[in-house]
Motif scaffolding. Structure first.
Motif, mmCIF file in Angstrom:
data_model
loop_
_atom_site.group_PDB
_atom_site.id
_atom_site.type_symbol
_atom_site.label_atom_id
_atom_site.label_comp_id
_atom_site.label_asym_id
_atom_site.label_seq_id
_atom_site.Cartn_x
_atom_site.Cartn_y
_atom_site.Cartn_z
ATOM 1 N N UNK A 97 7.557 -4.631 -3.619
ATOM 2 C CA UNK A 97 7.624 -5.586 -2.520
ATOM 3 C C UNK A 97 6.789 -6.825 -2.845
ATOM 4 N N UNK A 98 5.580 -6.579 -3.330
ATOM 5 C CA UNK A 98 4.727 -7.726 -3.665
ATOM 6 C C UNK A 98 5.301 -8.539 -4.827
ATOM 7 N N UNK A 103 -8.109 2.332 -0.954
ATOM 8 C CA UNK A 103 -6.848 2.135 -1.703
ATOM 9 C C UNK A 103 -7.027 1.034 -2.733
ATOM 10 N N UNK A 147 -7.899 1.305 3.618
ATOM 11 C CA UNK A 147 -7.426 0.169 2.815
ATOM 12 C C UNK A 147 -8.432 -0.184 1.721
ATOM 13 N N UNK A 150 5.272 -0.539 -2.549
ATOM 14 C CA UNK A 150 4.395 -1.666 -2.219
ATOM 15 C C UNK A 150 4.356 -2.699 -3.344
ATOM 16 N N UNK A 170 2.920 -7.998 4.815
ATOM 17 C CA UNK A 170 3.309 -6.675 5.338
ATOM 18 C C UNK A 170 2.321 -5.573 4.938
ATOM 19 N N UNK A 171 2.798 -4.335 4.998
ATOM 20 C CA UNK A 171 1.933 -3.196 4.677
ATOM 21 C C UNK A 171 1.494 -3.246 3.211
ATOM 22 N N UNK A 172 2.389 -3.711 2.369
ATOM 23 C CA UNK A 172 2.127 -3.691 0.930
ATOM 24 C C UNK A 172 0.849 -4.437 0.592
ATOM 25 N N UNK A 173 0.688 -5.630 1.132
ATOM 26 C CA UNK A 173 -0.457 -6.441 0.737
ATOM 27 C C UNK A 173 -1.770 -5.852 1.251
ATOM 28 N N UNK A 174 -1.789 -5.416 2.505
ATOM 29 C CA UNK A 174 -3.091 -4.944 2.992
ATOM 30 C C UNK A 174 -3.471 -3.590 2.398
ATOM 31 N N UNK A 175 -2.475 -2.886 1.857
ATOM 32 C CA UNK A 175 -2.789 -1.618 1.206
ATOM 33 C C UNK A 175 -3.362 -1.836 -0.185
#
Lengths: 290, 196, 344
Positions: free
Chosen positions: B128-129, B106, B103, B125, A44-49
């Motif tokens: 979530x990870x 970041x 990205x 984030x 999801x967004x988390x990983x690519x950020x």
């Protein structure tokens, strides 16, 4: 026809009605969905950020499993998952260095054969609009909907290679084949706030509000989506949006598979139409569709 | 908007003699993004979903890369608020992949331990990870609850949660990946696995 | 060598083709001028006014037609297209298709003056051309200006008009990285006309930079800004959103570095100038080269020569204003006359 199926976390969670209706509709259309065994989150967004290689590897693991299952065509109903899987596939195909790194990280051959499609695309390309129209038992007439694609189905265009990134048409054509009228509008592919639902809710209220307002002005009675993030943002934050904008929208946000299923003759509960927060049932009753 | 500490004082003369192009070259090499294609037209920024809350519009981000102001780039609020909608790149006459640059920055800021302007975005984030690393999958409900507790917003989405519970949208027992060791291996060399 | 008078075929009756026909006719050679439309004048005929002198283009066309009338050696064939061409030594056997049927003519030289088309802006979904009725391309808007000027019955509610430059041009993602050269000028002209017609209206020209390289051009643009009070906004618009019957425009003011919004009644797109479909067909019929974007290219012997006995003039070679098209028409005529003189 067999296709590797990646449900993703949302469809196992808040968007279970999308999962259910997608499976029903595909079976009805002769597409056999084979769930990727022991699939894991796309990142999801988390990983690519936070980490590019982690993002690619998380998605690549799933594609690699699909290839081990001898399934090269992979579909994901969630536009977010689709976008991540597609991006991983793109990166692996376009950079030998990344492919080599990924191979090391996932401990399996880089999945270079996988063809990732979103579910709108899967149905249009593998079944066809005409064939879908032939299966319609209950035409969804007299209803005006706004097809909302969001960001992740079509963008970035060089990665997805799917439809037009600004004024896509495929979901509109699919919905028209069910008898629905689709509106021309400006926000088909604008952003709803995506992954900020929890962390910066005000962004979702702002961007989602613009989407709902544009749909209202275009004369839509409901919004059709192909993404659980779009659905959740526009549905669960609708009340907050109404408060901020001082406008009562009452726009049901319906998964496209639910409308396909309805036209094919499935029931409200089979399709989980009763699970949407902004209930579509009053509207569907008024139109004589349920 | 949280204030960004600028390393370049934008009210003073910028000495072009002192500008170095290494960041621009690094981004070309690492991300395959060539910002020399930029025509400075601003189309990226006019349509950007969040430009109205950015400290630096996407066009300015590109310009900051050109003048090599890495410090400002790594601290800017836009790193937190870019929603990765990719409107900018698909409208750009030169298809400059600005979200890829964001990205990359970041990731770099995170590796250097630079505090993001909006801690909640990064916290979310990371939480979530954590779930992905632990279970292979994310249980949205659990994530939301955990996030709201971590940020002290105990009742933030309570009403919404109540409605969703009655719609049967909340799952008490989330699904997990069986061969979880496979997923954990992916996190081996990733700094993002560090606890938030 | 035949004893008949040498004949030039001129394809296209816009400013370039008209000029070429007149000059060759005045030199005493015969000319067949074909035009696919029912009347002569080309795109110029559709224009309301010209830059940099605010002249009525119809007056120029009328003057050129009078000149043509005095030249019996020029045969004008409107509603006619070139269907086939066959090279026969130093001449061509050309098939002309008119409304009443086709006929064949022998010609000794050809000037292609097939003009331009506007790039189809509907590929920019963000601008809504073809979807929102008040988003027009520049020729469609010129037609409106012409109507409003001529009839005097103009819309009352026109408060704001916005012009977008570089729509298609200078956009390699859409395949046209070049500058279309004339848009900066005609956008200034159209904005100025709006201010003349509707003094209380607001006019915004969105620009990346303005290119006014021509005699009196810079002064023209400045006068539109300074005397007619057209507002120039630096930034390429990103999105048009219909809002309560009007059009909300989103852009960045790149001088301020902040996003801006403005609501307009009409959005006018200055689309890229691309070769007309006729240009491509003629290039194929006469076996000549086109460049990367389909404009006719010089064979390097002479700037307006595309092949043996085949010349070109005007916007089929590249975007050009009507004055430049006339220059080129005259120059191509000089090439043909020189060629014919040598042969005699």
């Amino acid at each position: 026809m067999s296709v590797a199926y990646f449900p993703g976390c949302s469809l196992h969670g808040m968007a279970s009605e999308y999962d259910r209706s997608a499976r029903l509709v595909c079976r009805h259309l002769g597409i056999e969905l084979k769930e990727i065994e022991d699939w894991s989150c796309c990142g999801a967004t988390a990983a690519h950020s936070l980490d590019h290689l982690l993002a690619v590897s998380l998605s690549a693991r799933n594609l690699a499993i699909a290839e081990q299952m001898n399934l090269n065509q992979v579909t994901a109903p969630c536009a977010g998952c689709y976008n991540r899987l597609k991006t991983a596939s793109y990166e692996i195909r376009n950079s030998e260095a990344i492919a080599a790194e990924v191979e090391k990280i996932i401990g399996a051959p880089a999945p270079v054969y996988s063809e990732v499609t979103n579910m709108v695309q899967l149905i249009i390309e593998n079944v066809g609009i005409e064939a879908v129209a032939e299966k319609v038992r209950k035409p969804l007439s007299n209803m005006k909907v706004a097809c909302y694609y969001g960001c992740l189905l079509t963008r970035p265009a060089k990665v997805t290679g799917f439809d037009d990134p600004e004024q896509p048409e495929s979901l509109d054509r699919l919905m028209q084949s069910l008898g629905l009228e689709t509106v021309n509008w400006s926000h088909k592919a604008e952003c709803c706030g995506g992954g900020f639902a929890a962390s910066e809710t005000s962004i979702v209220v702002d961007l989602g509000g613009q989407v709902l307002e544009a749909a209202r002005q275009a004369g839509a009675e409901a919004v059709v989506v192909a993404c659980p993030m779009c659905q959740t943002n526009l549905d669960t934050r609708q009340e907050a949006i109404e408060k901020v904008r001082g406008v009562k929208y009452s726009l049901p946000i319906i998964y496209f598979t639910q409308l396909l299923g309805l036209a094919f003759g499935y029931s409200v509960s089979q399709l989980g139409l009763n699970k949407l927060l902004t209930s579509p049932l009053t509207l569907l009753k008024a139109k004589g569709l349920i | 908007m949280p204030a960004t500490q600028l390393s370049t004082d934008f009210h003073k003369t910028m000495k072009l003699d002192n500008v170095n192009t290494s960041l621009q070259e690094e981004i070309k090499l690492e991300c395959g993004v060539d910002i020399e294609l930029c025509m400075e037209c601003g189309k990226c920024s006019g349509g950007c979903s969040n430009a109205h809350i950015f400290d630096f519009t996407p066009r300015k981000v590109v310009q900051l890369v050109k003048i090599g102001d890495e410090e400002t780039l790594l601290k800017m609020d836009a790193l937190s608020t870019c929603v990765s909608c990719h409107l900018c790149v698909d409208r750009c006459p030169s298809q400059i992949d600005i979200p890829r640059i964001i990205d990359y920055l970041r990731e770099k800021a995170h590796k250097q331990g630079i505090e993001p302007t909006r801690k909640n975005v990064q916290l979310f984030n990371k939480l979530m990870l954590d779930y992905v690393q632990k279970n292979g999958r994310v249980a949205e409900t659990h994530l939301m609850v955990r996030f709201n507790f971590k940020t002290g917003q105990y009742f933030k989405d309570a009403e919404m949660g109540r409605k969703m519970f009655f719609k049967g949208k909340l799952k008490p027992f989330p699904s997990k990946v069986k061969r979880i060791e496979q997923v954990r291996l992916l996190f081996r060399d990733v700094p993002a696995r560090r606890e938030g | 060598m035949s004893n008949r008078t040498k004949t030039a075929l001129i394809i296209g009756g816009g400013p370039a083709g008209l000029e070429a026909a007149i000059k060759i006719g005045q030199a005493g050679y015969s000319v067949t001028l074909v035009e696919k439309e029912p009347v002569l004048g080309g795109t110029l005929r559709k224009l309301c006014s010209s830059f940099p002198r605010w002249e009525n283009p119809q007056e120029l066309i009328d003057f050129k037609l009078q000149q043509l009338d005095q030249l019996p050696v020029v045969r004008v064939m409107t509603d006619t297209v070139v269907n086939a061409a066959e090279r026969r030594g130093d001449s061509f056997l050309v098939t002309l298709q008119g409304k009443e049927g086709s006929n064949q003519v022998d010609v000794d030289a050809v000037i292609i003056a097939t003009g331009f088309e506007l790039f189809d802006a509907s590929v920019y979904g963000e601008y809504g051309y073809g979807t929102y009725p008040n988003v027009l391309n520049s020729l469609e808007f010129e037609e409106k200006l012409k109507e409003w000027t001529a009839a005097g019955d103009k819309p009352e509610a026109l408060q704001t008009v916005a012009f977008f430059k570089c729509v298609g041009s200078r956009d390699r993602s859409k395949g046209y990285p070049y500058c279309s050269k004339i848009c900066c000028m005609y956008a200034a002209k159209q904005a100025g006309l709006v201010k003349d017609l509707f003094p209380d209206s607001k006019c915004y020209v969105f620009y990346m930079d303005y290119r006014a390289a021509g005699k009196e051009y810079e002064e023209f643009v400045r006068s539109v800004i300074e005397q007619k009070h057209v507002r120039y906004v630096r930034g390429r618009p990103a999105k048009v959103i219909p809002e309560e019957g009007r059009l909300l425009i989103r852009a960045e003011d790149t001088l301020m570095g902040i996003p801006i919004e403005v609501t307009a009644d009409v959005v006018v797109l200055a689309n890229a100038i691309i070769p007309s479909s006729g240009t491509k067909e003629m290039a194929e019929l006469f076996g000549i080269k086109t460049g990367k974007y389909g404009f006719l290219d010089s064979d390097s012997k002479s700037p307006l020569q595309a092949g043996d006995r085949v010349f070109f003039a005007g916007a089929c070679g590249f975007a050009v204003e009507s004055l430049g098209a006339q220059y080129q028409g005259a120059a191509a005529a000089a090439e043909v006359v020189a060629l014919f003189n040598q042969a005699d």
